[in-house]
Design a protein around this motif. Sequence first.
Motif, mmCIF file in Angstrom:
data_model
loop_
_atom_site.group_PDB
_atom_site.id
_atom_site.type_symbol
_atom_site.label_atom_id
_atom_site.label_comp_id
_atom_site.label_asym_id
_atom_site.label_seq_id
_atom_site.Cartn_x
_atom_site.Cartn_y
_atom_site.Cartn_z
ATOM 1 N N GLU A 47 21.125 8.251 -22.861
ATOM 2 C CA GLU A 47 19.716 7.970 -23.143
ATOM 3 C C GLU A 47 19.573 6.918 -24.240
ATOM 4 O OE1 GLU A 47 15.688 7.956 -22.819
ATOM 5 O OE2 GLU A 47 17.099 8.933 -21.464
ATOM 6 N N CYS A 48 20.364 7.053 -25.277
ATOM 7 C CA CYS A 48 20.312 6.088 -26.380
ATOM 8 C C CYS A 48 20.715 4.694 -25.908
ATOM 9 C CB CYS A 48 21.214 6.560 -27.515
ATOM 10 S SG CYS A 48 21.192 5.487 -28.952
ATOM 11 N N SER A 49 21.812 4.626 -25.173
ATOM 12 C CA SER A 49 22.310 3.349 -24.667
ATOM 13 C C SER A 49 21.299 2.697 -23.723
ATOM 14 C CB SER A 49 23.641 3.579 -23.944
ATOM 15 O OG SER A 49 24.108 2.395 -23.376
ATOM 16 N N ARG A 50 20.743 3.488 -22.822
ATOM 17 C CA ARG A 50 19.763 2.966 -21.869
ATOM 18 C C ARG A 50 18.500 2.488 -22.580
ATOM 19 N NH1 ARG A 50 18.707 7.173 -17.847
ATOM 20 N NH2 ARG A 50 17.407 8.058 -19.461
ATOM 21 N N ASN A 51 18.018 3.267 -23.552
ATOM 22 C CA ASN A 51 16.826 2.881 -24.287
ATOM 23 C C ASN A 51 17.055 1.590 -25.080
ATOM 24 O OD1 ASN A 51 14.087 3.344 -25.245
ATOM 25 N ND2 ASN A 51 15.078 3.739 -27.216
ATOM 26 N N LEU A 52 18.208 1.481 -25.693
ATOM 27 C CA LEU A 52 18.540 0.271 -26.444
ATOM 28 C C LEU A 52 18.504 -0.952 -25.536
ATOM 29 C CD1 LEU A 52 19.541 -0.861 -29.190
ATOM 30 C CD2 LEU A 52 21.861 -0.526 -28.319
ATOM 31 N N TRP A 53 19.135 -0.841 -24.354
ATOM 32 C CA TRP A 53 19.139 -1.971 -23.419
ATOM 33 C C TRP A 53 17.720 -2.274 -22.934
ATOM 34 C CZ3 TRP A 53 22.007 -5.902 -22.002
ATOM 35 C CH2 TRP A 53 21.592 -6.648 -20.897
ATOM 36 N N ASN A 54 17.013 -1.249 -22.472
ATOM 37 C CA ASN A 54 15.687 -1.468 -21.883
ATOM 38 C C ASN A 54 14.674 -2.005 -22.889
ATOM 39 O OD1 ASN A 54 16.581 -0.634 -19.396
ATOM 40 N ND2 ASN A 54 15.827 1.454 -19.634
ATOM 41 N N ALA A 55 14.702 -1.502 -24.112
ATOM 42 C CA ALA A 55 13.685 -1.882 -25.099
ATOM 43 C C ALA A 55 14.006 -3.176 -25.835
ATOM 44 C CB ALA A 55 13.504 -0.751 -26.109
ATOM 45 N N TYR A 56 15.293 -3.477 -26.040
ATOM 46 C CA TYR A 56 15.623 -4.585 -26.928
ATOM 47 C C TYR A 56 16.494 -5.673 -26.316
ATOM 48 C CZ TYR A 56 13.855 -1.168 -30.151
ATOM 49 O OH TYR A 56 13.062 -0.243 -30.769
#
Length: 116
Positions: A27-36
Motif C-alpha cells: 500500500e505504501c509503495s503503491r501510494n508513493l508511486w500513484n501520488a508522487y
Amino acid sequence: MANAGFTINWRKVTMTDITNLMNTYRECSRNLWNAYFSTREFTWDLHDEYENIRKLLFEALVVYELDLYKEGCAPDTVPPPVLKVFPSATSVPILINRSNDSASGYWDQENGYENK
C-alpha cells in the motif's frame, strides 16, 4: 496469505505469516508511486529512483520488522535474501522479459511454463 521461511546463521526459523507486513509495504509503495511519481513525465531514471526508494521501503517496513536486517553480515555488505515465499495457489505463472533491452519494462506470461 503470505508466509516466509528464512534462515539466520544456518538455523531455520519457523514459518511466519507476514501478510500484514506485505500489505502495508504494498500500500505504501503503491501510494508513493500513484501520488508522487506517476504524475511526472516518465523516464527510466525516474523509474530507477522509485525502485531505489521501494527497496528501502521494503527493508524498513518488512525486513526490519522481522528483525532480519543484516543478520550475520559484515558491515557495508548486502545481506543475503531472507524470505522464501510459499504461494497458496496450485500454480504460479512465470513472467518473461522477451526484449533484449533489459530496461524495456515489458513482461509477459509464457504459455506452458508454470511453477507447480
